[in-house]
Design a protein around this motif. Structure first.
Motif, PDB file in Angstrom:
ATOM      1  N   GLY A  10     -22.684  -4.170  37.115  1.00  0.00           N
ATOM      2  CA  GLY A  10     -22.167  -2.935  37.692  1.00  0.00           C
ATOM      3  C   GLY A  10     -21.033  -2.409  36.838  1.00  0.00           C
ATOM      4  N   ARG A  11     -20.447  -1.307  37.267  1.00  0.00           N
ATOM      5  CA  ARG A  11     -19.344  -0.706  36.500  1.00  0.00           C
ATOM      6  C   ARG A  11     -18.047  -1.444  36.809  1.00  0.00           C
ATOM      7  N   VAL A  12     -17.484  -2.051  35.781  1.00  0.00           N
ATOM      8  CA  VAL A  12     -16.292  -2.879  35.933  1.00  0.00           C
ATOM      9  C   VAL A  12     -15.077  -2.261  35.262  1.00  0.00           C
ATOM     10  N   ASP A  13     -15.289  -1.571  34.146  1.00  0.00           N
ATOM     11  CA  ASP A  13     -14.140  -1.106  33.362  1.00  0.00           C
ATOM     12  C   ASP A  13     -13.550   0.204  33.868  1.00  0.00           C
ATOM     13  N   GLY A  14     -14.268   0.936  34.738  1.00  0.00           N
ATOM     14  CA  GLY A  14     -13.724   2.164  35.302  1.00  0.00           C
ATOM     15  C   GLY A  14     -13.649   3.327  34.345  1.00  0.00           C
ATOM     16  N   ASP A  15     -14.400   3.276  33.233  1.00  0.00           N
ATOM     17  CA  ASP A  15     -14.306   4.363  32.252  1.00  0.00           C
ATOM     18  C   ASP A  15     -15.345   5.457  32.471  1.00  0.00           C
ATOM     19  N   PHE A  16     -16.147   5.328  33.537  1.00  0.00           N
ATOM     20  CA  PHE A  16     -17.122   6.348  33.919  1.00  0.00           C
ATOM     21  C   PHE A  16     -18.129   6.648  32.815  1.00  0.00           C
ATOM     22  N   ASP A  17     -18.460   5.627  32.005  1.00  0.00           N
ATOM     23  CA  ASP A  17     -19.513   5.811  31.017  1.00  0.00           C
ATOM     24  C   ASP A  17     -20.894   5.527  31.608  1.00  0.00           C
TER      25      ASP A  17
END
Length: 207
Positions: A10-17
């Motif tokens: 899932g999205r972990v880094d929060g950079d909305f890529d």
């Protein structure tokens, strides 16, 4: 190390890529099985970014035994990590905010000694409403309802009141170990436009 005991994406880094990342549990890491969660960030080529680790702090805590990435995360929580051996087996669940690496924002502790709170964790999706983080936690050795009957706990962020709501269900038969495994975050009987994601809870000792 027991790297790979749990492995959600899932999205972990929060950079909305919108490129999913991997969170890899290693509950046997370090002397004393403190444990850790390893983050492999998605990208092309995969592996271009350095691996990151978030370390547990409790001896025998087995941090990383269970990990979930939330579909509807918030700035303060995208990942939950179970440490069922922490606090003498009472167990803990650690909430991580997105980042590189993620940072811990709060810790939940089980109710009773030996219940192994955090043995299983799962994203709950949107059973109560969209865009609010919700997650599930299993404590399969809980004796709240009967000896080792287990229990399931849920936690839901109420955006309007800016507070967490919680509840749960305890097993009723000795040894059933409700909360051993959990699945959530998907609408298995599609209602499409309603916030109605479903969940399933394992109780391998039942009957």
């Amino acid at each position: 190390d027991r790297l790979g005991t749990s492995l959600p994406a899932g999205r972990v880094d929060g950079d909305f890529d919108f490129v999913p990342d991997l969170v890899i549990g290693a509950p046997g890491s370090l002397t004393g099985q403190t444990g850790r969660a390893v983050i492999a960030y998605g990208g092309s080529p995969l592996g271009a970014r350095a691996l990151r680790s978030v370390w547990g702090t409790a001896a025998d805590g087995r941090y990383g035994w269970a990990v979930a990435v939330l579909k509807y995360g918030a700035p303060f929580i995208h990942v939950v990590v179970g440490a069922p051996g922490a606090s003498g087996g009472t167990g803990e669940v650690h909430a991580l905010a997105p980042g590189d690496p993620p940072t811990e924002t709060f810790v939940l502790t089980g109710f009773s000694a030996g219940e192994k709170f955090g043995y299983a964790v799962a994203d709950a999706g949107a059973p109560h409403g969209y865009l609010n983080p919700e997650f599930l936690v299993g404590a399969p050795e809980s004796s709240d309802g009967a000896p080792a009957a287990g229990r399931l706990a849920w936690f839901s962020w109420d955006q309007s009141r800016k507070q967490w709501l919680s509840g749960g269900e305890s097993g009723t038969t000795a040894g059933e170990r409700l909360g051993w495994s959990i699945a959530g975050g998907h609408d298995t009987n599609p209602n499409y436009f309603e916030p109605s994601d479903d969940l399933a809870v394992g109780a391998p000792g039942a009957y």
